[in-house]
Design a protein around this motif. Structure first.
Motif, PDB file in Angstrom:
ATOM      1  N   ALA A   3       0.835  -1.193   0.000  1.00  9.66           N
ATOM      2  CA  ALA A   3       0.000   0.000   0.000  1.00  9.66           C
ATOM      3  C   ALA A   3       0.874   1.249   0.000  1.00  9.66           C
ATOM      4  O   ALA A   3       1.960   1.272   0.579  1.00  9.66           O
ATOM      5  N   THR A  98      -4.265   8.968   2.681  1.00  8.39           N
ATOM      6  CA  THR A  98      -3.974   8.176   1.488  1.00  8.39           C
ATOM      7  C   THR A  98      -5.068   8.446   0.471  1.00  8.39           C
ATOM      8  O   THR A  98      -6.223   8.018   0.663  1.00  8.39           O
ATOM      9  N   THR A 101      -8.921   6.562  -0.600  1.00  9.22           N
ATOM     10  CA  THR A 101      -9.439   5.706   0.460  1.00  9.22           C
ATOM     11  C   THR A 101     -10.657   6.357   1.122  1.00  9.22           C
ATOM     12  O   THR A 101     -10.930   7.538   0.937  1.00  9.22           O
ATOM     13  N   ASP A 102     -11.362   5.553   1.929  1.00  7.84           N
ATOM     14  CA  ASP A 102     -12.491   6.083   2.680  1.00  7.84           C
ATOM     15  C   ASP A 102     -12.026   7.156   3.670  1.00  7.84           C
ATOM     16  O   ASP A 102     -12.734   8.149   3.897  1.00  7.84           O
ATOM     17  N   ASP A 103     -10.849   6.941   4.255  1.00  8.50           N
ATOM     18  CA  ASP A 103     -10.325   7.943   5.186  1.00  8.50           C
ATOM     19  C   ASP A 103     -10.063   9.271   4.478  1.00  8.50           C
ATOM     20  O   ASP A 103     -10.273  10.346   5.057  1.00  8.50           O
ATOM     21  N   ASP A 189      -8.843  13.281  -6.010  1.00  7.34           N
ATOM     22  CA  ASP A 189      -7.583  12.551  -5.978  1.00  7.34           C
ATOM     23  C   ASP A 189      -6.447  13.413  -6.513  1.00  7.34           C
ATOM     24  O   ASP A 189      -5.364  13.471  -5.924  1.00  7.34           O
TER      25      ASP A 189
END
Length: 217
Positions: A3, A98, A101-103, A189
């Protein structure tokens, strides 16, 4: 495949050092974040928070992660940058994110961008590249149009999520646009990956959304 390491983002706007007496070293450094004014209690903490903004020479090319930040902090003389960074993360003065991602979506929905400096428009010697900085001086940031538009308009929305959606909607109105330019998820993003190009020259700062700031008031 391993990751990707999260990107490191500073939160808040630097208000500068506080000197208790003339010619004395700073007693602490002040940051404005939401409705709060948290203090950075020592030089190491202030240095690591400042370094979380990234470096202008590498921004946009080298992802600004904990590894890169701690390397730069060690080179600047901070003895245990990982521990200092951990303290800033616990206090909510730095975030690790990151993209994709959901976070990251949660972060974008609870934080906003605030723009600083002046727009210099397209640089005469670099077609397709816009400058941000101060009048009469070389551009501090030289960025593509998409990043310039984020700097120019992003602060008008209450969160990064809504800014990405708004920018995608604006792009969709252009007769010729790439599909990713009209996709809010891909715009967000791109914004997260490009942020250090603006943060590193203090063309923007990240703040809590007003809804979060008001809830914590």
């Amino acid at each position: 495949m391993a990751a990707a390491e999260p990107l490191v983002f500073p939160l808040g706007h630097a208000m500068g050092p506080f000197h208790q007496q003339r010619d004395a070293p700073p007693a602490y450094w002040v940051v404005r974040l939401g409705w709060d004014s948290p203090l950075l209690p020592d030089r190491a903490t202030a240095d690591v928070w400042a370094l979380a903004h990234g470096h202008p020479e590498t921004a946009g090319r080298t992802p600004w992660t904990r590894t890169e930040l701690c390397r730069a902090a060690s080179a600047a003389g901070v003895s245990d940058p990982d521990a200092v960074l951990g303290g800033l993360l616990e206090r909510g003065l730095v975030a690790e994110v990151t993209p994709g991602t959901d976070d990251a979506a949660t972060f974008a929905g609870t934080h906003r961008v605030q723009s600083l400096l002046l727009g210099l428009g397209e640089l005469p010697d670099r077609p397709g590249v816009d400058g941000i900085g101060l009048l009469g001086m070389p551009a501090l940031a030289q960025v593509p149009l998409g990043t310039y538009e984020f700097w120019q308009w992003g602060h008008l929305w209450p969160t990064l999520t809504e800014a990405a959606a708004g920018l995608a909607e604006m792009a969709a109105q252009a007769p010729e646009h790439a599909p990713e330019e009209a996709d809010p998820v891909q715009v967000l993003d791109r914004v997260l990956h490009e942020l250090h190009r603006l943060l590193s020259v203090h063309a923007v700062y990240l703040d809590r959304s007003l809804a979060v700031a008001d809830a914590q008031r």
